[in-house]
Write a protein that holds these residues in place. Structure first.
Motif, PDB file in Angstrom:
ATOM      1  N   TYR A  67      -1.238  -2.776  -4.086  1.00 45.23           N
ATOM      2  CA  TYR A  67      -2.335  -3.051  -3.156  1.00 45.23           C
ATOM      3  C   TYR A  67      -3.673  -2.520  -3.687  1.00 45.23           C
ATOM      4  CZ  TYR A  67       1.879  -3.172  -0.267  1.00 45.23           C
ATOM      5  OH  TYR A  67       3.146  -3.412   0.208  1.00 45.23           O
ATOM      6  N   LYS A  68      -3.795  -2.340  -4.982  1.00 49.65           N
ATOM      7  CA  LYS A  68      -5.004  -1.790  -5.579  1.00 49.65           C
ATOM      8  C   LYS A  68      -6.239  -2.611  -5.189  1.00 49.65           C
ATOM      9  CE  LYS A  68      -6.984  -0.552 -10.090  1.00 49.65           C
ATOM     10  NZ  LYS A  68      -6.757  -0.520 -11.563  1.00 49.65           N
ATOM     11  N   ASN A  69      -7.321  -1.906  -4.882  1.00 46.52           N
ATOM     12  CA  ASN A  69      -8.635  -2.480  -4.536  1.00 46.52           C
ATOM     13  C   ASN A  69      -8.645  -3.243  -3.215  1.00 46.52           C
ATOM     14  OD1 ASN A  69      -9.790  -1.484  -6.906  1.00 46.52           O
ATOM     15  ND2 ASN A  69      -9.169  -3.308  -8.066  1.00 46.52           N
ATOM     16  N   LYS A  70      -7.598  -3.095  -2.413  1.00 41.03           N
ATOM     17  CA  LYS A  70      -7.595  -3.763  -1.114  1.00 41.03           C
ATOM     18  C   LYS A  70      -8.382  -2.917  -0.115  1.00 41.03           C
ATOM     19  CE  LYS A  70      -4.845  -6.288   2.161  1.00 41.03           C
ATOM     20  NZ  LYS A  70      -3.601  -7.040   2.356  1.00 41.03           N
ATOM     21  N   LYS A  71      -9.325  -3.530   0.578  1.00 45.26           N
ATOM     22  CA  LYS A  71     -10.142  -2.835   1.558  1.00 45.26           C
ATOM     23  C   LYS A  71      -9.865  -3.395   2.950  1.00 45.26           C
ATOM     24  CE  LYS A  71     -13.892  -1.838  -1.692  1.00 45.26           C
ATOM     25  NZ  LYS A  71     -15.348  -1.986  -1.978  1.00 45.26           N
ATOM     26  N   ILE A  72      -9.714  -2.501   3.922  1.00 46.07           N
ATOM     27  CA  ILE A  72      -9.425  -2.890   5.305  1.00 46.07           C
ATOM     28  C   ILE A  72     -10.460  -2.258   6.210  1.00 46.07           C
ATOM     29  CG2 ILE A  72      -7.754  -2.726   7.188  1.00 46.07           C
ATOM     30  CD1 ILE A  72      -5.568  -2.605   5.024  1.00 46.07           C
ATOM     31  N   GLN A 104       2.927   8.890  18.144  1.00 41.62           N
ATOM     32  CA  GLN A 104       2.010   8.061  18.912  1.00 41.62           C
ATOM     33  C   GLN A 104       1.301   7.007  18.067  1.00 41.62           C
ATOM     34  OE1 GLN A 104      -0.629  10.739  20.932  1.00 41.62           O
ATOM     35  NE2 GLN A 104       0.973  11.602  22.212  1.00 41.62           N
ATOM     36  N   GLY A 105       1.157   7.248  16.772  1.00 45.34           N
ATOM     37  CA  GLY A 105       0.469   6.292  15.928  1.00 45.34           C
ATOM     38  C   GLY A 105       1.331   5.080  15.617  1.00 45.34           C
ATOM     39  N   ILE A 106       0.729   4.080  14.979  1.00 49.12           N
ATOM     40  CA  ILE A 106       1.469   2.898  14.548  1.00 49.12           C
ATOM     41  C   ILE A 106       1.206   2.667  13.069  1.00 49.12           C
ATOM     42  CG2 ILE A 106       1.473   1.820  16.828  1.00 49.12           C
ATOM     43  CD1 ILE A 106      -0.838   0.086  15.956  1.00 49.12           C
ATOM     44  N   SER A 107       2.176   2.084  12.406  1.00 49.14           N
ATOM     45  CA  SER A 107       2.068   1.866  10.966  1.00 49.14           C
ATOM     46  C   SER A 107       0.960   0.860  10.639  1.00 49.14           C
ATOM     47  CB  SER A 107       3.396   1.366  10.411  1.00 49.14           C
ATOM     48  OG  SER A 107       3.254   0.988   9.054  1.00 49.14           O
ATOM     49  N   LEU A 108       0.233   1.169   9.577  1.00 43.12           N
ATOM     50  CA  LEU A 108      -0.805   0.265   9.094  1.00 43.12           C
ATOM     51  C   LEU A 108      -0.278  -0.731   8.058  1.00 43.12           C
ATOM     52  CD1 LEU A 108      -3.667   2.899   8.577  1.00 43.12           C
ATOM     53  CD2 LEU A 108      -3.288   1.425  10.574  1.00 43.12           C
ATOM     54  N   MET A 109       1.018  -0.656   7.754  1.00 35.53           N
ATOM     55  CA  MET A 109       1.575  -1.533   6.721  1.00 35.53           C
ATOM     56  C   MET A 109       1.361  -3.025   7.011  1.00 35.53           C
ATOM     57  SD  MET A 109       2.429   0.358   4.288  1.00 35.53           S
ATOM     58  CE  MET A 109       3.034  -1.004   3.286  1.00 35.53           C
ATOM     59  N   PRO A 110       1.448  -3.492   8.274  1.00 34.28           N
ATOM     60  CA  PRO A 110       1.160  -4.915   8.513  1.00 34.28           C
ATOM     61  C   PRO A 110      -0.245  -5.322   8.079  1.00 34.28           C
ATOM     62  CG  PRO A 110       2.331  -3.991  10.376  1.00 34.28           C
ATOM     63  CD  PRO A 110       1.984  -2.836   9.485  1.00 34.28           C
ATOM     64  N   LEU A 111      -1.221  -4.397   8.225  1.00 31.35           N
ATOM     65  CA  LEU A 111      -2.574  -4.683   7.744  1.00 31.35           C
ATOM     66  C   LEU A 111      -2.625  -4.651   6.223  1.00 31.35           C
ATOM     67  CD1 LEU A 111      -4.887  -2.585  10.118  1.00 31.35           C
ATOM     68  CD2 LEU A 111      -4.522  -5.053  10.157  1.00 31.35           C
ATOM     69  N   ILE A 112      -1.995  -3.642   5.650  1.00 32.23           N
ATOM     70  CA  ILE A 112      -2.017  -3.459   4.202  1.00 32.23           C
ATOM     71  C   ILE A 112      -1.344  -4.629   3.496  1.00 32.23           C
ATOM     72  CG2 ILE A 112      -1.176  -1.995   2.322  1.00 32.23           C
ATOM     73  CD1 ILE A 112      -1.459   0.380   4.294  1.00 32.23           C
ATOM     74  N   PRO A 172     -12.928   9.167   5.854  1.00 27.36           N
ATOM     75  CA  PRO A 172     -12.336   8.324   4.807  1.00 27.36           C
ATOM     76  C   PRO A 172     -10.821   8.249   4.940  1.00 27.36           C
ATOM     77  CG  PRO A 172     -12.938  10.463   3.917  1.00 27.36           C
ATOM     78  CD  PRO A 172     -13.495  10.411   5.304  1.00 27.36           C
ATOM     79  N   LEU A 173     -10.277   7.137   4.553  1.00 26.25           N
ATOM     80  CA  LEU A 173      -8.819   6.992   4.431  1.00 26.25           C
ATOM     81  C   LEU A 173      -8.562   6.117   3.211  1.00 26.25           C
ATOM     82  CD1 LEU A 173      -5.916   7.350   5.240  1.00 26.25           C
ATOM     83  CD2 LEU A 173      -6.162   5.449   6.868  1.00 26.25           C
ATOM     84  N   ILE A 174      -8.133   6.769   2.141  1.00 26.72           N
ATOM     85  CA  ILE A 174      -7.833   6.078   0.884  1.00 26.72           C
ATOM     86  C   ILE A 174      -6.380   6.366   0.528  1.00 26.72           C
ATOM     87  CG2 ILE A 174      -8.420   5.827  -1.560  1.00 26.72           C
ATOM     88  CD1 ILE A 174     -11.203   6.936  -0.872  1.00 26.72           C
ATOM     89  N   ILE A 175      -5.598   5.330   0.338  1.00 28.23           N
ATOM     90  CA  ILE A 175      -4.188   5.482  -0.019  1.00 28.23           C
ATOM     91  C   ILE A 175      -3.941   4.834  -1.369  1.00 28.23           C
ATOM     92  CG2 ILE A 175      -1.789   5.081   0.663  1.00 28.23           C
ATOM     93  CD1 ILE A 175      -2.727   4.809   3.538  1.00 28.23           C
ATOM     94  N   LYS A 176      -3.409   5.627  -2.306  1.00 28.36           N
ATOM     95  CA  LYS A 176      -3.005   5.102  -3.611  1.00 28.36           C
ATOM     96  C   LYS A 176      -1.476   5.035  -3.605  1.00 28.36           C
ATOM     97  CE  LYS A 176      -1.483   6.589  -7.099  1.00 28.36           C
ATOM     98  NZ  LYS A 176      -0.162   6.410  -7.816  1.00 28.36           N
ATOM     99  N   PHE A 177      -0.954   3.810  -3.600  1.00 23.19           N
ATOM    100  CA  PHE A 177       0.490   3.636  -3.571  1.00 23.19           C
ATOM    101  C   PHE A 177       1.068   3.726  -4.984  1.00 23.19           C
ATOM    102  CE2 PHE A 177      -0.793   1.692   0.408  1.00 23.19           C
ATOM    103  CZ  PHE A 177       0.219   2.069   1.272  1.00 23.19           C
ATOM    104  N   PRO A 178       2.350   4.035  -5.095  1.00 21.42           N
ATOM    105  CA  PRO A 178       2.977   4.039  -6.425  1.00 21.42           C
ATOM    106  C   PRO A 178       2.755   2.710  -7.149  1.00 21.42           C
ATOM    107  CG  PRO A 178       4.435   5.036  -4.817  1.00 21.42           C
ATOM    108  CD  PRO A 178       3.279   4.478  -4.037  1.00 21.42           C
ATOM    109  N   GLY A 232      -1.070  -7.604   4.687  1.00 21.83           N
ATOM    110  CA  GLY A 232      -1.678  -8.874   5.068  1.00 21.83           C
ATOM    111  C   GLY A 232      -0.897  -9.663   6.087  1.00 21.83           C
ATOM    112  N   LYS A 233       0.052  -9.017   6.777  1.00 21.22           N
ATOM    113  CA  LYS A 233       0.865  -9.721   7.764  1.00 21.22           C
ATOM    114  C   LYS A 233       0.164  -9.839   9.113  1.00 21.22           C
ATOM    115  CE  LYS A 233       5.242  -8.301   5.645  1.00 21.22           C
ATOM    116  NZ  LYS A 233       6.509  -7.543   5.825  1.00 21.22           N
ATOM    117  N   GLN A 234      -0.780  -8.934   9.382  1.00 21.38           N
ATOM    118  CA  GLN A 234      -1.566  -8.981  10.610  1.00 21.38           C
ATOM    119  C   GLN A 234      -3.025  -8.691  10.268  1.00 21.38           C
ATOM    120  OE1 GLN A 234       1.808  -6.752  13.273  1.00 21.38           O
ATOM    121  NE2 GLN A 234      -0.206  -6.956  14.215  1.00 21.38           N
TER     122      GLN A 234
END
Length: 265
Positions: free
Chosen positions: A105-110, A136-144, A95-101, A146-148
């Motif tokens: 992005y509430k209820n957004k599923k990727i 080595q990883g890359i940020s998931l923010m573009p997915l979160i 699982p990977l669940i992120i609750k932002f301040p 909606g930019k990519q």
């Protein structure tokens, strides 16, 4: 299920972690019940944390990440526990669940492919902190945001069968290939669109040989890109590297890729 046929279970038996006699139906049911109990316990504790954050009026200012280092086979595919050579989705899809301040992005599923190493750069980018060059990883923010729509075509996992045999896995949206270094007879290839439960190993079927070799080459390239090369692993990158695992003496102790010299680790 038959717990005697998979490399993962043979590993546990060899390491004296379990015996075949212990894997009775009663004991397996007990293990599954204990696991469900632990999951419920963790869920209760997480609820306590969230309750306290709300009572302290800091919930909206808090970023929460819920994830895990691995899953659990629970008898699926004839495997108990996780083991370091079982790369079925029950073990590696966590699982990977992120609750932002402010619950942004509430209820957004990727559903796109991502890896645990992507969590750090994601949090750093959200916080406005530069990501160190060695991450080595890359940020998931573009997915979160909606930019990519897609960031990765493949993701990787690794483990150990025995100290001299490293195990690597690559997963795309269609394929999963599990590569046992020096024990290719153990290799596993699954079409996870047609066979999502990974019950039919296609690794030894001639019609899928090219697919297997292409995925193996992607694992080799990933090893070099991450400087994650097993001891004694000698081959030049590229298609010619397919069969060189079986003829190591012909290749030097170090090799180059993109002008960088790598030595055996």
């Amino acid at each position: 299920p038959d717990f005697t046929q998979t490399p993962a279970m043979k590993q546990l038996f060899d390491w004296k972690c379990l015996t075949e006699e212990e894997l009775t139906e009663e004991n397996v049911r007990r293990m599954i019940a204990y696991y469900y109990g632990v999951i419920s316990y963790v869920d209760d504790l997480l609820g306590d944390i969230i309750k306290t954050l709300k009572e302290e009026n800091i919930y909206d200012d808090t970023l929460i990440v819920l994830t895990s280092d691995h899953g659990e086979m629970l008898g699926n595919n004839g495997i108990i526990w996780k083991t370091e050579s079982a790369f079925h989705d029950e073990s590696i899809r966590v699982p990977l669940i992120i609750k932002f301040p402010s619950s942004k992005y509430k209820n957004k599923k990727i559903s796109e492919l991502n890896e645990s190493i992507d969590i750090l750069p994601t949090l750093l980018e959200y916080a406005g902190i530069d990501v160190p060059y060695f991450v080595q990883g890359i940020s998931l923010m573009p997915l979160i945001e909606g930019k990519q729509k897609t960031l990765k075509e493949a993701i990787f996992s690794e483990g150990t069968y025995v100290p001299s045999t490293r195990v690597f896995a690559i997963r795309t949206k269609k394929w999963k290939y599990i590569y046992f270094r020096k024990k290719e007879d153990f290799d596993e290839l699954y079409d996870i669109i047609e066979d999502p439960e990974e019950t039919k190993n296609l690794a030894k079927e001639p019609k899928y040989k090219n697919t297997l070799l292409e995925l193996r080459q992607k694992i080799f390239d990933w090893m070099f890109d991450t400087q994650n090369v097993p001891t004694g692993f000698k081959y030049p990158p590229g298609p010619e590297g397919f069969d060189m695992m079986h003829n190591e003496k012909d290749y030097p102790e170090s090799r180059e890729k993109d002008g960088t010299k790598y030595t055996d680790l």
